[in-house]
Design a protein around this motif. Structure first.
Motif, PDB file in Angstrom:
ATOM      1  N   HIS A   1      27.131  -6.699   4.166  1.00  0.00           N
ATOM      2  CA  HIS A   1      27.798  -7.821   3.497  1.00  0.00           C
ATOM      3  C   HIS A   1      29.325  -7.706   3.417  1.00  0.00           C
ATOM      4  O   HIS A   1      29.960  -8.555   2.796  1.00  0.00           O
ATOM      5  N   VAL A   2      29.890  -6.686   4.040  1.00  0.00           N
ATOM      6  CA  VAL A   2      31.341  -6.458   3.962  1.00  0.00           C
ATOM      7  C   VAL A   2      31.932  -6.409   5.365  1.00  0.00           C
ATOM      8  O   VAL A   2      31.386  -5.758   6.255  1.00  0.00           O
TER       9      VAL A   2
ATOM     10  N   VAL B   1      45.307  -9.352  18.145  1.00  0.00           N
ATOM     11  CA  VAL B   1      46.328  -9.128  17.121  1.00  0.00           C
ATOM     12  C   VAL B   1      45.722  -8.935  15.737  1.00  0.00           C
ATOM     13  O   VAL B   1      46.360  -8.390  14.841  1.00  0.00           O
ATOM     14  N   VAL B   2      44.498  -9.385  15.533  1.00  0.00           N
ATOM     15  CA  VAL B   2      43.751  -9.140  14.303  1.00  0.00           C
ATOM     16  C   VAL B   2      42.300  -8.865  14.705  1.00  0.00           C
ATOM     17  O   VAL B   2      41.714  -9.645  15.440  1.00  0.00           O
ATOM     18  N   THR B   3      41.762  -7.753  14.235  1.00  0.00           N
ATOM     19  CA  THR B   3      40.380  -7.431  14.569  1.00  0.00           C
ATOM     20  C   THR B   3      39.481  -7.580  13.342  1.00  0.00           C
ATOM     21  O   THR B   3      39.938  -7.456  12.200  1.00  0.00           O
ATOM     22  N   VAL B   4      38.215  -7.832  13.618  1.00  0.00           N
ATOM     23  CA  VAL B   4      37.216  -7.970  12.560  1.00  0.00           C
ATOM     24  C   VAL B   4      36.027  -7.095  12.917  1.00  0.00           C
ATOM     25  O   VAL B   4      35.519  -7.169  14.036  1.00  0.00           O
ATOM     26  N   GLU B   5      35.615  -6.268  11.981  1.00  0.00           N
ATOM     27  CA  GLU B   5      34.411  -5.481  12.217  1.00  0.00           C
ATOM     28  C   GLU B   5      33.527  -5.512  10.984  1.00  0.00           C
ATOM     29  O   GLU B   5      34.008  -5.567   9.854  1.00  0.00           O
ATOM     30  N   ARG B   6      32.216  -5.508  11.240  1.00  0.00           N
ATOM     31  CA  ARG B   6      31.261  -5.515  10.146  1.00  0.00           C
ATOM     32  C   ARG B   6      31.151  -4.090   9.610  1.00  0.00           C
ATOM     33  O   ARG B   6      30.642  -3.200  10.268  1.00  0.00           O
ATOM     34  N   ALA B   7      31.647  -3.870   8.400  1.00  0.00           N
ATOM     35  CA  ALA B   7      31.624  -2.538   7.804  1.00  0.00           C
ATOM     36  C   ALA B   7      30.254  -2.194   7.244  1.00  0.00           C
ATOM     37  O   ALA B   7      29.862  -1.029   7.201  1.00  0.00           O
TER      38      ALA B   7
ATOM     39  N   ASP C   1      30.065 -17.906   6.666  1.00  0.00           N
ATOM     40  CA  ASP C   1      28.963 -16.956   6.887  1.00  0.00           C
ATOM     41  C   ASP C   1      28.383 -16.509   5.547  1.00  0.00           C
ATOM     42  O   ASP C   1      29.014 -15.750   4.817  1.00  0.00           O
ATOM     43  N   PRO C   2      27.168 -16.935   5.202  1.00  0.00           N
ATOM     44  CA  PRO C   2      26.596 -16.581   3.902  1.00  0.00           C
ATOM     45  C   PRO C   2      26.261 -15.097   3.763  1.00  0.00           C
ATOM     46  O   PRO C   2      26.057 -14.613   2.650  1.00  0.00           O
ATOM     47  N   SER C   3      26.220 -14.368   4.880  1.00  0.00           N
ATOM     48  CA  SER C   3      25.905 -12.941   4.804  1.00  0.00           C
ATOM     49  C   SER C   3      27.142 -12.107   4.447  1.00  0.00           C
ATOM     50  O   SER C   3      27.017 -10.927   4.126  1.00  0.00           O
ATOM     51  N   ILE C   4      28.333 -12.702   4.507  1.00  0.00           N
ATOM     52  CA  ILE C   4      29.565 -12.003   4.141  1.00  0.00           C
ATOM     53  C   ILE C   4      29.877 -12.281   2.677  1.00  0.00           C
ATOM     54  O   ILE C   4      30.070 -13.431   2.283  1.00  0.00           O
ATOM     55  N   TRP C   5      29.921 -11.218   1.898  1.00  0.00           N
ATOM     56  CA  TRP C   5      30.182 -11.356   0.473  1.00  0.00           C
ATOM     57  C   TRP C   5      31.565 -10.853   0.075  1.00  0.00           C
ATOM     58  O   TRP C   5      32.090 -11.234  -0.976  1.00  0.00           O
TER      59      TRP C   5
END
Length: 262
Positions: free
Chosen positions: A17-18, A8-14, A50-54
């Motif tokens: 850091h985004v 119902v909600v997806t997450v992808e690494r763009a 997650d410190p890599s996600i800004w």
């Protein structure tokens, strides 16, 4: 976590850091149900940890709606409690404790709780056909997920009062003129533009950005004395980071800084 909740909600690494978070209920105009609320609770916690996600971009699938607010079918069946987290509020988002930058990519209409979710983000990129509204009063309800106080902080009070009391929507162009959104772009470019804005932010030192936003988010609520204290404390924390030394060094050496986020 079940597959039902996952989809119902997806997450992808763009990018490095985004991340891009997408509400995936287009047939229901991306309305918030218990499954979305549970998934968003995990996503907020995971992005914070997650410190890599800004930076995070939040959008809705299908191209017609960012989010229509609460799933009224689920509400009518007595499921409203499942849409509200005790600590994080509606959709586990509107009152969630978040230090990372969130940008709403509003590609369509943001109504009721959907508008309130966009108001809980730090920035908004809107498509030309986007609309924003708090129509709760038309159904004998109120915009209790932050809209009643966030909207008057973002746009002129008289216009906010009009939107709240009439429930009528405003267009993306009017939202831009009022300062509600950061930019208005072609529909197919909404997510791309939001990701580009996130990338621009990520060119800067991530801890400095987070600390700056932490103070700026309190600017309307606190006294100047309190904000000065918050600002000084934030500066003290920034000065302890490796990035604090890297920024001036890169400037002197005429190169791009290598931010490490610590």
């Amino acid at each position: 976590m079940s597959d039902k909740i996952e989809q119902v909600v997806t997450v992808e690494r763009a990018s490095e850091h985004v991340v891009l978070v997408t509400l995936q209920r287009p047939d229901a105009r991306n309305a918030i149900n218990a499954a979305v609320t549970a998934r968003m609770r995990d996503i907020v916690r995971e992005t914070e940890a997650d410190p890599s996600i800004w930076a995070v971009v939040l959008t809705g699938a299908g191209g017609k709606a960012f989010c229509a607010g609460a799933d009224l079918k689920e509400v009518s069946e007595g499921g409203i409690a499942g849409l509200i987290d005790p600590d994080a509020g509606f959709a586990s988002f509107v009152h969630a404790s978040r230090s990372k930058l969130w940008i709403a990519a509003v590609n369509g209409f943001a109504m009721a709780g959907g508008c309130e979710i966009s108001l809980a983000c730090d920035m908004i990129v809107a498509s030309h056909d986007a609309q924003f509204a708090l129509p709760e009063v038309k159904r004998g309800l109120i915009a209790a997920a932050g809209g009643l106080f966030r909207l008057p902080r973002r746009i002129p009070r008289a216009i906010a009062f009009e939107m709240i009391a009439t429930g009528d929507p405003i267009t993306a162009e009017r939202a831009l003129a009022l300062g509600l959104v950061n930019c208005v772009v072609a529909k197919d470019d909404t997510v791309t533009a939001a990701l580009a804005l996130a990338e621009k932010v990520c060119q800067n030192a991530p801890i400095a950005v987070r600390e700056s936003l932490g103070v700026a988010r309190r600017a309307i609520d606190d006294t100047e004395e309190a904000l000065d204290s918050l600002s000084n404390a934030a500066q003290d924390r920034v000065m302890l980071t490796a990035d604090f030394a890297e920024g001036p060094k890169a400037f002197v050496e005429k190169r791009q800084p290598n931010w490490v986020g610590r």
